[in-house]
Design an enzyme around this catalytic site. Structure first.
Site, PDB file in Angstrom:
ATOM      1  CE  LYS A 186      -4.174  -1.776  -0.031  1.00 34.98           C
ATOM      2  NZ  LYS A 186      -4.158  -3.252  -0.068  1.00 34.98           N
TER       3      LYS A 186
HETATM    4  C1  LIG Z   1      -5.599  -3.904   0.557  1.00 41.23           C
HETATM    5  C2  LIG Z   1      -7.049  -3.614   0.592  1.00 41.23           C
HETATM    6  C3  LIG Z   1      -7.856  -3.983   1.671  1.00 41.23           C
HETATM    7  C4  LIG Z   1      -7.395  -4.868   2.793  1.00 41.23           C
HETATM    8  O1  LIG Z   1      -6.235  -4.561   3.376  1.00 41.23           O
HETATM    9  P1  LIG Z   1      -5.267  -5.669   4.037  1.00 41.23           P
HETATM   10  O2  LIG Z   1      -4.428  -4.823   4.924  1.00 41.23           O
HETATM   11  O3  LIG Z   1      -4.492  -6.304   2.933  1.00 41.23           O
HETATM   12  O4  LIG Z   1      -6.123  -6.611   4.789  1.00 41.23           O
HETATM   13  C5  LIG Z   1      -9.182  -3.605   1.657  1.00 41.23           C
HETATM   14  N1  LIG Z   1      -9.709  -2.920   0.635  1.00 41.23           N
HETATM   15  C6  LIG Z   1      -8.980  -2.562  -0.438  1.00 41.23           C
HETATM   16  C7  LIG Z   1      -9.613  -1.776  -1.515  1.00 41.23           C
HETATM   17  C8  LIG Z   1      -7.628  -2.910  -0.491  1.00 41.23           C
HETATM   18  O5  LIG Z   1      -6.926  -2.593  -1.567  1.00 41.23           O
END
Ligand SMILES: *Cc1c(COP(=O)(O)O)cnc(C)c1O
Length: 404
Positions: A186
């Site tokens: 992210k």
């Molecule tokens: C990455 C993501 C999540 C979940 O995050 P994690 O930390 O990987 O559990 C939820 N929604 C979206 C749109 C994402 O890209």
């Protein structure tokens, strides 16, 4: 796109602070931790950075969504309207609280089409969940107006858009609650982690309790805490929070590089005749982690993907064929492949909504490519990549005209 690309001295310093004390848990051990409270510090930093009243750190973005839903009182049989283009975590979280994900079409913003949202509202609808995909944002004014009229909750999945804003407000701070993910890829990372953000103190308090077995965290003695509600363990560790603390302080540095490289690629691709771009509701607020564009037809999009691969240009995502991000490939959901038994009514309702046709989304996603933007490119490297991409795209455009 990802903060992990620039992992360095600041991150190591924050982690080392925790290693010096050996207190890896965020609660308790007040004496032994010697004043080191990385999770608390990160929560304060999140509030300051994004201009929001409260932040609750948790162990992932998925956990953040589940926690936010529990705290907002979303539960059994409630319908949550969400886009057919998102990451699987969005519907996993809805299902985790016993609610029903109602997927609806997206438009050229690559997230919720307000008209599709309105058409999907029933007497069971409890919330609308826009997902700010790929660094940009949903049409929040329109969605907020719909939620106000129909008295629905507005929960923003901002996991992919940390640092993006809409009309001056950080995404995630506009609805009743919002969520961030700090997983490894992210915009900023904790390795694994997430946060619920909200301006509502009562919602925040419930998040604080839900993510730690329902502990009220009212006194100094953890063993003496009361448990007004049931909860789970979605705690973040001090080690993870330490990484995030360094990263959130570097967010502006990341965004500056990201936006610069995004502009270089976009300025070049804009000159390719026939190429169109994702509609950005507030262009000034785009975090720039991806550049998403459309070819005139599905065949041309597939040719472009093949062309990028042949020219060794990585990082181009064709979501239409992707197993994680678009409903077309969510066969596990559409076929009801749960490990555990669900209530029959819930299963029937989920399968009904996920096995609809999404013609409008198909027409958009089948022509869409999202190109991820690296923080590691200098200007010359970004320009070189842009030129190579433009060359591939021009060939695709011409090839098709000749063949037509
Ligand atoms: C990455 C993501 C999540 C979940 O995050 P994690 O930390 O990987 O559990 C939820 N929604 C979206 C749109 C994402 O890209």
């Amino acid at each position: 796109m990802p903060g992990y690309e620039l992992f360095g001295a600041q991150e190591r310093k924050e982690v080392n602070d925790v290693l010096e004390t050996g207190i890896l848990m965020r609660y308790g051990f007040d004496g032994a931790r010697n004043g080191t409270w990385k999770a608390k510090e990160l929560e304060q930093e999140i509030c300051k950075t994004f201009g929001v009243g409260y932040a609750q750190l948790v162990s992932s973005g998925t956990a953040a969504l589940t926690t936010a839903m529990a705290a907002l009182g979303i539960g059994a049989g409630d319908e949550i309207i969400m886009p057919a283009f998102t990451f699987v975590a969005s519907f996993e979280a809805v299902l985790s609280v016993g609610a029903i994900p109602v997927m609806v079409d997206i438009d050229e913003t690559l997230t919720l089409d307000p008209k599709a949202v309105e058409a999907a509202i029933t007497h069971r609808t409890k919330a609308v969940m826009p997902v700010h995909m790929c660094g940009s944002m949903a049409q929040m004014d329109e969605l907020k107006a719909i939620c106000d009229i129909h008295k629905l909750l507005l929960l923003e999945d901002a996991c992919q858009a940390i640092g993006a804003s809409y009309k001056g407000k950080s995404v995630g701070t506009i609805g009743h609650a919002g969520t961030f993910s700090f997983d490894f890829v992210k915009i900023i990372t904790c390795a694994e982690g997430g946060a619920v953000i909200t301006n509502n103190e009562a919602v925040y308090k419930k998040c604080d309790q839900f993510s730690d077995h329902g502990h009220d965290h009212a006194g100094k003695d953890r063993g003496a805490d009361l448990h007004p509600y049931l909860g789970y363990n979605f705690r973040i560790s001090e080690l993870h929070a330490a990484v995030g603390l360094a990263q959130v302080r570097r967010l502006n540095e990341f965004l500056t590089l990201q936006k610069r490289n995004h502009s270089i690629i976009k300025n070049t691709l804009e000159k390719v005749e026939g190429l169109t771009f994702r509609r950005i509701p507030d262009p000034a607020g785009d975090a720039g982690s991806f550049l998403s564009f459309f070819l005139p037809t599905e065949d041309m999009a597939r040719d472009a993907v093949a062309g990028f691969n042949a020219a060794n240009i990585g990082g181009n995502f064709y979501w239409y064929d992707n197993n994680w991000h678009y409903i077309r490939k969510w066969q596990h959901l559409q076929s009801g492949s749960w490990m555990h038994r669900l209530h029959d009514d819930m299963k029937k309702q989920v399968m009904h909504y996920t096995n609809q046709a999404f013609a409008m989304s198909d027409a958009i996603m089948s022509r869409c490519i999202s190109s991820s933007i690296s923080l590691l490119w200098d200007e010359a490297q970004a320009q070189e990549r842009a030129d190579k991409m433009a060359e591939v795209l021009r060939k695709v455009m011409v090839g098709n005209r000749v063949g037509a």
